[in-house]
Design an enzyme around this catalytic site. Structure first.
Site, PDB file in Angstrom:
ATOM      1  CD  GLU A  34      -2.744  -1.109   2.621  1.00  0.00           C
ATOM      2  OE1 GLU A  34      -3.855  -0.737   2.634  1.00  0.00           O
ATOM      3  OE2 GLU A  34      -2.116  -1.661   3.577  1.00  0.00           O
ATOM      4  CG  ASP A  36       6.329   0.106  -2.396  1.00  0.00           C
ATOM      5  OD1 ASP A  36       6.911   0.767  -1.752  1.00  0.00           O
ATOM      6  OD2 ASP A  36       6.850  -1.041  -2.418  1.00  0.00           O
ATOM      7  CB  SER A  81      36.097  11.696  20.308  1.00  0.00           C
ATOM      8  OG  SER A  81      37.535  12.140  20.956  1.00  0.00           O
ATOM      9  CD  GLU A 111      23.259   8.739  26.165  1.00  0.00           C
ATOM     10  OE1 GLU A 111      23.971   8.776  24.994  1.00  0.00           O
ATOM     11  OE2 GLU A 111      22.833   9.872  26.486  1.00  0.00           O
ATOM     12  CE  LYS A 113      32.609   5.072  22.413  1.00  0.00           C
ATOM     13  NZ  LYS A 113      32.767   4.778  21.188  1.00  0.00           N
ATOM     14  CG  ASP A 115      31.399  -0.354  16.602  1.00  0.00           C
ATOM     15  OD1 ASP A 115      32.035   0.824  16.441  1.00  0.00           O
ATOM     16  OD2 ASP A 115      32.095  -1.227  16.677  1.00  0.00           O
ATOM     17  CE1 TYR A 223      26.589  10.768  19.737  1.00  0.00           C
ATOM     18  CE2 TYR A 223      25.834   8.785  18.801  1.00  0.00           C
ATOM     19  CZ  TYR A 223      26.689   9.630  18.957  1.00  0.00           C
ATOM     20  OH  TYR A 223      27.623   9.527  17.895  1.00  0.00           O
ATOM     21  CE  LYS A 286      26.433  11.151  25.952  1.00  0.00           C
ATOM     22  NZ  LYS A 286      25.494  11.435  24.773  1.00  0.00           N
ATOM     23  CE  LYS A 310      36.386   2.458  22.628  1.00  0.00           C
ATOM     24  NZ  LYS A 310      37.157   2.382  21.276  1.00  0.00           N
ATOM     25  CB  CYS A 404      46.795 -21.904  -6.587  1.00  0.00           C
ATOM     26  SG  CYS A 404      45.207 -22.512  -6.446  1.00  0.00           S
ATOM     27  CB  CYS A 407      44.547 -24.901 -10.164  1.00  0.00           C
ATOM     28  SG  CYS A 407      45.174 -23.305 -10.054  1.00  0.00           S
ATOM     29  CB  CYS A 422      45.097 -18.601  -7.645  1.00  0.00           C
ATOM     30  SG  CYS A 422      44.945 -19.753  -9.145  1.00  0.00           S
ATOM     31  CB  CYS A 428      41.765 -21.898 -10.451  1.00  0.00           C
ATOM     32  SG  CYS A 428      42.045 -22.096  -8.639  1.00  0.00           S
TER      33      CYS A 428
HETATM   34  S1  IVH Z   1      28.362  11.527  23.081  1.00  0.00           S
HETATM   35  C1  IVH Z   1      30.746  15.356  23.436  1.00  0.00           C
HETATM   36  N1  IVH Z   1      26.967   9.408  23.099  1.00  0.00           N
HETATM   37  O1  IVH Z   1      31.533   7.714  20.266  1.00  0.00           O
HETATM   38  C2  IVH Z   1      30.182  14.071  23.437  1.00  0.00           C
HETATM   39  N2  IVH Z   1      28.845   9.293  21.541  1.00  0.00           N
HETATM   40  O2  IVH Z   1      34.253   8.858  21.055  1.00  0.00           O
HETATM   41  C3  IVH Z   1      29.826  13.679  22.060  1.00  0.00           C
HETATM   42  N3  IVH Z   1      29.245   7.341  20.180  1.00  0.00           N
HETATM   43  O3  IVH Z   1      32.165  10.396  18.107  1.00  0.00           O
HETATM   44  C4  IVH Z   1      29.557  12.391  22.023  1.00  0.00           C
HETATM   45  N4  IVH Z   1      27.582   6.220  20.993  1.00  0.00           N
HETATM   46  O4  IVH Z   1      30.682   8.695  17.254  1.00  0.00           O
HETATM   47  C5  IVH Z   1      27.934   9.940  22.427  1.00  0.00           C
HETATM   48  N5  IVH Z   1      25.699   7.416  23.054  1.00  0.00           N
HETATM   49  C6  IVH Z   1      26.693   8.044  22.626  1.00  0.00           C
HETATM   50  C7  IVH Z   1      27.518   7.492  21.632  1.00  0.00           C
HETATM   51  C8  IVH Z   1      28.506   8.275  21.233  1.00  0.00           C
HETATM   52  C9  IVH Z   1      28.408   6.199  20.229  1.00  0.00           C
HETATM   53  C10 IVH Z   1      30.443   7.766  19.201  1.00  0.00           C
HETATM   54  C11 IVH Z   1      30.423   9.093  18.757  1.00  0.00           C
HETATM   55  C12 IVH Z   1      31.446   9.572  19.146  1.00  0.00           C
HETATM   56  C13 IVH Z   1      32.397   8.623  20.036  1.00  0.00           C
HETATM   57  C14 IVH Z   1      32.975   9.494  21.112  1.00  0.00           C
END
Ligand code: IVH
Length: 662
Positions: A34, A36, A81, A111, A113, A115, A223, A286, A310, A404, A407, A422, A428
């Protein structure tokens, strides 16, 4: 307002609402079908009245804008960061430092993190105006066109209580499930699979064609919000508010008033993360209150009010028993470590990828070594080190094989490439088998057979190259295990039916290195017939849009191989399609003329390119002395215009173009 105008507005609102329900809330109320149908209706209306198409129209999500170089933009607020740690002790220190500076009670926000890759989204008057990558933290790449294709990111905000101007930051990720399917597709198409979802997400955002990005399974978790007139003086509350504006603010966020609660959060997610459909590599903690954040301030690189913890990748020790070498469909060799079986993150691990000779040498692997194995973001565990204390004194470094294993051909390693190959591409066995499997795929010749059948046909000697498919008999098929009269007839019929697959699909099916679906289509549209493509030179090939030097070299090499030419002859004799079919009535008004299309037009640029092809012309990507026309739209780059003028190339408008083709 006319009926059409009214309907465009109505459909835009309605479809945006459905996108929100589907991608942000995960609570769809209508079927994809629907959706689409309505989207198509809107697309048609917008084509009829381009001026009425809204900036937040869901049709903008399909992409189409091509970006050669992304514009560099300076971040309004630097993109910092976080300091990070793997140690619980350091987290306690972090808390201690803060408590020495702040005497009152306060909350942390915990929160996940994510990736993926960081992105900053700038909203003005409720509209997404810019999306910028982190870059070096001060300036990043403007990837707005690509980011707009991510459906969970609002193009226009819900509600009315948002600040006129603010930035929201988050992480673009590829879901694990999406990643798996996407990688299978890449392997099928003869492309290198991505190592993990993060690389796949980062690679997707840097693609030049946003229409391609729109097909990638990307999502975005937000975030962090920045701006002058935010509704609250705290992080958590502002993010909750932002949720009501349509952003995907994950529910995994919680407030914690002491370290005990922070550790509860960490321990919970260290286990639960396995069940998420996206990768996280830790948690972020935070300080919630902005005033306290301000008091704590920043070090040179990181805020003092936040830290990331981490997760340690799970690591075990086991013995390296032997190394075997796998030859892939492209001929690339992958050394695989055979290990004494060991339990790691819930599964028994017997093998680990060593990737290539460089990594093998770097780790200085020796047979009988006790090695450390980790499961990180990658799906296949990897060896991260050797326990040297346990190495036997007479152990010898492992020498990468020279021939290889399949082969016997001498392996090669091209300048600058990590992999050994190879070179016996067309003879092969695993490379042939891979090519045969690729050929029958659904997006290729669409022959109804499985991998095992193809392998059996090859092992029995009935099919040695793809042309042999068209010469096998029902009697031969019946000699395979599990085949009877009926199933054999079905297979032969399916093969027969595939003869009517269009030329571009056939070209894709041949498995020429670097010639995926899109490249095959471009080549087929440009050269129109096999005979012309077969004699095309490298310089003729690179003139085709999106065809670079390595593709051109690979195509030339393919057709220089006598066995390939013979195979094509046998495909021809079997009656396969060796040229593009006329798409409607072809009028060769533009025969032999080459065009560079640049800028914005009243119709989609891809449509214009199609019209050029339909009228016998060709599209090229860059202006050169051989270009006949530059079809210039609005906002065409001044550098391009200047180049065209300098070379004396005729510049025409959209209107003039339509006059040319009548
Ligand atoms: S806050 C000043 N919250 O981790 C604070 N970062 O090294 C700004 N990341 O560059 C970042 N999850 O790419 C924040 N819940 C989260 C996150 C997060 C992943 C990454 C982000 C940032 C790096 C921080």
């Amino acid at each position: 307002m006319t009926d059409d105008h009214f309907r465009i507005n109505e459909l835009t609102n309605e479809l945006n609402e459905h996108n929100y329900r589907y991608y942000v809330l995960a609570q769809p109320v209508i079927s994809d079908y629907e959706f689409d149908i309505k989207l198509r209706e809107l697309q048609e209306l917008e084509l009829k009245h381009p001026d009425w198409a809204r900036a937040d129209s869901p049709t903008k999500r399909v992409g189409g804008e091509i970006n050669k170089d992304f514009k560099t933009v300076v971040h309004k607020y630097p993109m910092l960061s976080l300091g990070n740690t793997y140690s619980e002790g350091e987290l306690v220190d972090f808390d201690g430092r803060i408590r020495r500076l702040i005497s009152s009670d306060f909350d942390y926000v915990c929160e996940l993190k994510y990736d993926g890759l960081a992105i900053g989204l700038v909203y003005e008057n409720g509209f997404l105006v810019r999306a910028v990558t982190r870059g070096d933290g001060v300036r990043g790449d403007d990837v707005t066109a690509n980011v707009k294709t991510i459906k969970s990111i609002p193009l226009h905000l819900r509600g009315t209580d948002w600040p006129d101007s603010f930035e929201i930051r988050g992480e673009i990720v590829m879901t694990r499930s999406g990643f798996e399917t996407f990688n299978v597709g890449r392997i099928e198409a003869g492309e290198q699979p991505f190592a993990n979802p993060r690389n796949a997400a980062a690679g997707s955002i840097k693609l030049q064609n946003s229409a391609e990005v729109s097909k990638r399974p990307l999502d975005c978790f937000l975030y962090f919000i920045l701006g002058e007139n935010l509704p609250f003086n705290s992080h958590y509350e502002n993010l909750q508010k932002a949720k009501s504006w349509g952003f995907k603010i994950p529910d995994f966020m919680v407030k914690a008033s002491n370290m005990e609660e922070v550790f509860d959060f960490i321990n919970y997610w260290d286990i639960q993360r396995r069940d998420l459909d996206f990768d996280i590599d830790g948690v972020v903690i935070k300080v919630n209150d902005y005033k306290l954040q301000q008091e704590l301030g920043f070090t040179a690189k990181n805020p003092r009010w936040a830290i990331s913890y981490k997760f340690k990748a799970e690591r075990v020790e086991t013995m390296l028993e032997s190394i075997s070498y796998q030859v892939g469909r492209t001929g690339a060799l992958t050394p695989v470590a055979n290990l004494t079986p060991v339990l790691l993150a819930g599964t028994t691990v017997k093998r680990a990828s060593v990737h290539n000779a460089d990594i093998m040498a770097e780790l200085d692997l020796r047979l009988g070594d006790r090695v450390f194995v980790e499961k990180g973001g990658e799906i296949i565990p990897k060896i991260v080190g050797v326990n040297l204390d346990k190495r036997s004194v007479d152990s010898q470094p492992i020498r990468f094989i020279e021939k290889c294993p399949e082969c016997g051909t001498e392996l090669i390693r091209k300048e600058g490439e990590a992999n050994h190959y190879c070179p016996n591409e067309y003879h092969c066995p695993p490379q042939i088998k891979g090519r045969l499997e690729h050929f029958i795929g659904r997006k290729m010749m669409d022959i109804n057979a499985g991998e095992a059948t193809v392998a059996a046909l090859f092992d029995m000697g009935f099919v040695k190259d793809v042309a042999d498919f068209y010469y096998i008999t029902k009697e031969q098929v019946m000699q395979l295990d599990g085949f009877k009269e009926k199933s054999a007839t079905n297979l032969v019929e399916s093969i027969h039916k595939s003869k009517s697959r269009p030329f571009d699909k056939l070209l894709f099916s041949l498995g020429i290195r670097y010639v995926g679906e899109t490249v095959a289509r471009k080549l087929a549209q440009h050269f129109r017939m096999m005979d012309k493509l077969m004699v095309a030179t490298e310089s003729e090939l690179v003139e085709v849009e999106d065809i670079g030097e390595s593709i051109a070299k690979s195509v030339v090499a393919f057709f220089q191989d006598a066995s390939n030419v013979q195979m094509i002859d046998r495909l021809k004799a079997a009656g396969l399609k060796m040229e593009m079919e006329a798409e409607g009535e072809i009028i060769d008004k533009l025969f032999g003329k080459s065009f560079v299309v640049s800028g914005k037009f009243t119709i989609e640029r891809e449509k214009l390119k199609e019209l050029i092809i339909l009228n016998g012309g060709v599209n090229v990507s860059a202006i050169s002395s051989k270009t006949d026309f530059v079809l210039a739209g609005d906002n065409m780059g001044p550098a391009k215009l200047a180049k065209a003028e300098k070379l004396g190339i005729k510049i025409i408008s959209e209107e003039e173009f339509f006059q040319m083709i009548g």
